[in-house]
Design an enzyme around this catalytic site. Structure first.
Site, PDB file in Angstrom:
ATOM      1  N   ASN A  89      87.868  28.975  30.815  1.00 58.60           N
ATOM      2  CA  ASN A  89      87.097  29.092  32.050  1.00 58.60           C
ATOM      3  C   ASN A  89      85.842  29.864  31.694  1.00 58.60           C
ATOM      4  O   ASN A  89      85.882  31.075  31.500  1.00 58.60           O
ATOM      5  CB  ASN A  89      87.914  29.849  33.109  1.00 58.60           C
ATOM      6  CG  ASN A  89      87.101  30.142  34.362  1.00 58.60           C
ATOM      7  OD1 ASN A  89      85.985  29.646  34.520  1.00 58.60           O
ATOM      8  ND2 ASN A  89      87.663  30.945  35.252  1.00 58.60           N
ATOM      9  N   TRP A  90      84.737  29.131  31.596  1.00 56.68           N
ATOM     10  CA  TRP A  90      83.489  29.775  31.157  1.00 56.68           C
ATOM     11  C   TRP A  90      82.864  30.641  32.251  1.00 56.68           C
ATOM     12  O   TRP A  90      81.924  31.364  31.995  1.00 56.68           O
ATOM     13  CB  TRP A  90      82.496  28.699  30.709  1.00 56.68           C
ATOM     14  CG  TRP A  90      82.752  28.193  29.321  1.00 56.68           C
ATOM     15  CD1 TRP A  90      83.777  28.554  28.489  1.00 56.68           C
ATOM     16  CD2 TRP A  90      81.964  27.234  28.597  1.00 56.68           C
ATOM     17  NE1 TRP A  90      83.663  27.882  27.294  1.00 56.68           N
ATOM     18  CE2 TRP A  90      82.568  27.068  27.332  1.00 56.68           C
ATOM     19  CE3 TRP A  90      80.812  26.506  28.906  1.00 56.68           C
ATOM     20  CZ2 TRP A  90      82.044  26.204  26.370  1.00 56.68           C
ATOM     21  CZ3 TRP A  90      80.291  25.640  27.956  1.00 56.68           C
ATOM     22  CH2 TRP A  90      80.902  25.492  26.697  1.00 56.68           C
ATOM     23  N   LYS A  91      83.356  30.500  33.487  1.00 60.27           N
ATOM     24  CA  LYS A  91      82.786  31.255  34.617  1.00 60.27           C
ATOM     25  C   LYS A  91      81.270  31.006  34.656  1.00 60.27           C
ATOM     26  O   LYS A  91      80.836  29.902  34.332  1.00 60.27           O
ATOM     27  CB  LYS A  91      83.161  32.727  34.506  1.00 60.27           C
ATOM     28  CG  LYS A  91      84.677  32.898  34.312  1.00 60.27           C
ATOM     29  CD  LYS A  91      85.166  34.301  34.463  1.00 60.27           C
ATOM     30  CE  LYS A  91      86.692  34.311  34.280  1.00 60.27           C
ATOM     31  NZ  LYS A  91      87.283  35.619  34.470  1.00 60.27           N
TER      32      LYS A  91
ATOM     33  N   GLU B  29      97.500  34.281  37.041  1.00 60.72           N
ATOM     34  CA  GLU B  29      96.480  35.211  36.565  1.00 60.72           C
ATOM     35  C   GLU B  29      96.568  36.522  37.347  1.00 60.72           C
ATOM     36  O   GLU B  29      96.007  36.631  38.444  1.00 60.72           O
ATOM     37  CB  GLU B  29      95.081  34.608  36.753  1.00 60.72           C
ATOM     38  CG  GLU B  29      94.846  33.357  35.953  1.00 60.72           C
ATOM     39  CD  GLU B  29      93.372  33.187  35.581  1.00 60.72           C
ATOM     40  OE1 GLU B  29      93.100  33.005  34.397  1.00 60.72           O
ATOM     41  OE2 GLU B  29      92.506  33.253  36.469  1.00 60.72           O
TER      42      GLU B  29
ATOM     43  N   SER C   2      92.763  38.230  30.095  1.00 61.56           N
ATOM     44  CA  SER C   2      92.523  38.897  28.807  1.00 61.56           C
ATOM     45  C   SER C   2      93.339  38.297  27.664  1.00 61.56           C
ATOM     46  O   SER C   2      93.684  38.996  26.708  1.00 61.56           O
ATOM     47  CB  SER C   2      92.773  40.410  28.921  1.00 61.56           C
ATOM     48  OG  SER C   2      91.876  40.987  29.870  1.00 61.56           O
TER      49      SER C   2
ATOM     50  N   GLY D 178      89.217  33.285  29.797  1.00 55.00           N
ATOM     51  CA  GLY D 178      87.837  33.547  30.198  1.00 55.00           C
ATOM     52  C   GLY D 178      86.995  33.921  29.000  1.00 55.00           C
ATOM     53  O   GLY D 178      86.545  33.067  28.229  1.00 55.00           O
ATOM     54  N   GLY D 179      86.794  35.221  28.815  1.00 56.48           N
ATOM     55  CA  GLY D 179      85.887  35.727  27.775  1.00 56.48           C
ATOM     56  C   GLY D 179      86.063  35.095  26.406  1.00 56.48           C
ATOM     57  O   GLY D 179      85.078  34.697  25.759  1.00 56.48           O
TER      58      GLY D 179
HETATM   59  P1  13P Z   1      89.486  36.825  30.889  1.00 57.91           P
HETATM   60  O1  13P Z   1      90.184  36.033  29.809  1.00 57.91           O
HETATM   61  O2  13P Z   1      88.038  37.066  30.582  1.00 57.91           O
HETATM   62  O3  13P Z   1      90.246  38.039  31.258  1.00 57.91           O
HETATM   63  O4  13P Z   1      89.476  35.891  32.192  1.00 57.91           O
HETATM   64  C1  13P Z   1      90.646  35.294  32.586  1.00 57.91           C
HETATM   65  C2  13P Z   1      90.339  34.325  33.665  1.00 57.91           C
HETATM   66  O5  13P Z   1      89.974  34.718  34.753  1.00 57.91           O
HETATM   67  C3  13P Z   1      90.441  32.906  33.367  1.00 57.91           C
HETATM   68  O6  13P Z   1      90.327  32.147  34.524  1.00 57.91           O
END
Ligand code: 13P
Length: 255
Positions: free
Chosen positions: A13-15, A171, A217, A238-239
């Site tokens: 998820n690149w946000k 999540e 994370s 995410g990250g």
């Molecule tokens: P992180 O991996 O950056 O904590 O984000 C998780 C997330 O929200 C994936 O949708």
């Protein structure tokens, strides 16, 4: 992971990160790193404006492309929104729905999550449905209740057949972007609770066939342990999905 009954799915998820040109570069870098790693489905959920570029860049590879939200109406006067058929036409196959950032910052409710799920499935998109408790709820020992309720409301009017196109992502909100990862046992426990909700509603066969991911994370270093759990069928990342090398390690750990 339990590959006997279900598909493992690693999704990024690149946000709100990476412009189209940068998206292309990351995907070009990722392609050879995940080539042949076909024991899981690999997805990148990218910003709307990156989708067309990402689909083009991912052509001929095992990377699938998704969006991060979709509106629940088919069309109309909804300034700034994106409809499911728009996503499909530019090649998105998946869409994340109900991410905690949408719930927290953009007024998403369990009801609108359900509406979006129904609209996405009706149009032919596959859904990654996010649920998870906030820290206060975990501390009050109501994680099971919260996550069960979110799951039940999101799946109102979703029948057994439609469940084939749903992935659920657990999540915990306190683990997102904080570096504070849930323990593998916590992840396994709550993914198991979600599976029990599915079993009560749809029966064991559907519950055992549905992919339930952990997200929060997850990274190259901790993914192997999280993915070793029987109820954790993948990750929503995410990250660590913004860097091809890191994301490829996670895909590798799902093989
Ligand atoms: P992180 O991996 O950056 O904590 O984000 C998780 C997330 O929200 C994936 O949708």
């Amino acid at each position: 992971m339990n590959r006997q009954t279900r598909n493992t799915v690693i999704a990024g998820n690149w946000k709100m990160n990476l412009t189209p040109s940068k998206a292309k570069a990351v995907i070009e870098e990722l392609k050879p790193l995940v080539a042949g790693k076909d024991n899981c489905t690999t997805i990148l959920c990218v910003p709307f404006v990156d989708i067309a570029t990402a689909v083009e860049a991912a052509k001929g590879s095992n990377i699938k492309i998704g969006a991060q939200n979709v509106h629940f109406e088919e069309k109309g006067a909804f300034t700034g929104e994106i409809a499911a058929d728009m996503l499909l036409e530019i090649g998105a196959e998946y869409v994340i729905i109900g991410h905690s950032e949408r719930r927290q910052y953009f007024g998403e409710t369990d009801k609108t999550v359900n509406q979006r799920v129904l609209a996405a499935l009706k149009a032919g998109l596959k859904v990654i449905l996010c649920v998870g408790e906030v820290l206060e709820e975990r501390e009050q020992d109501i994680t099971a209740e919260i996550v069960s309720m979110q799951t039940k409301i999101a799946l109102l009017n979703v029948d057994e057949e439609m469940m084939k196109n749903i992935i659920i992502a657990y999540e915990p909100v306190w683990a997102i972007g904080t570096g504070k990862v849930a323990t593998a046992e916590q992840a396994d426990e709550v993914c198991g609770i979600i599976r029990n909700v599915l079993s009560a509603k749809y029966g064991n066969t559907v519950a055992e066939a549905t992919t339930i991911q952990y997200g929060g994370s997850m990274n190259a270093a901790n993914s192997a342990e999280l993915l070793s759990k029987v109820n954790v069928d993948g990750g929503l990342i995410g990250g660590a999905s913004l860097k091809a090398a890191d994301f490829a390690v996670i895909v590798g750990n799902a093989q």
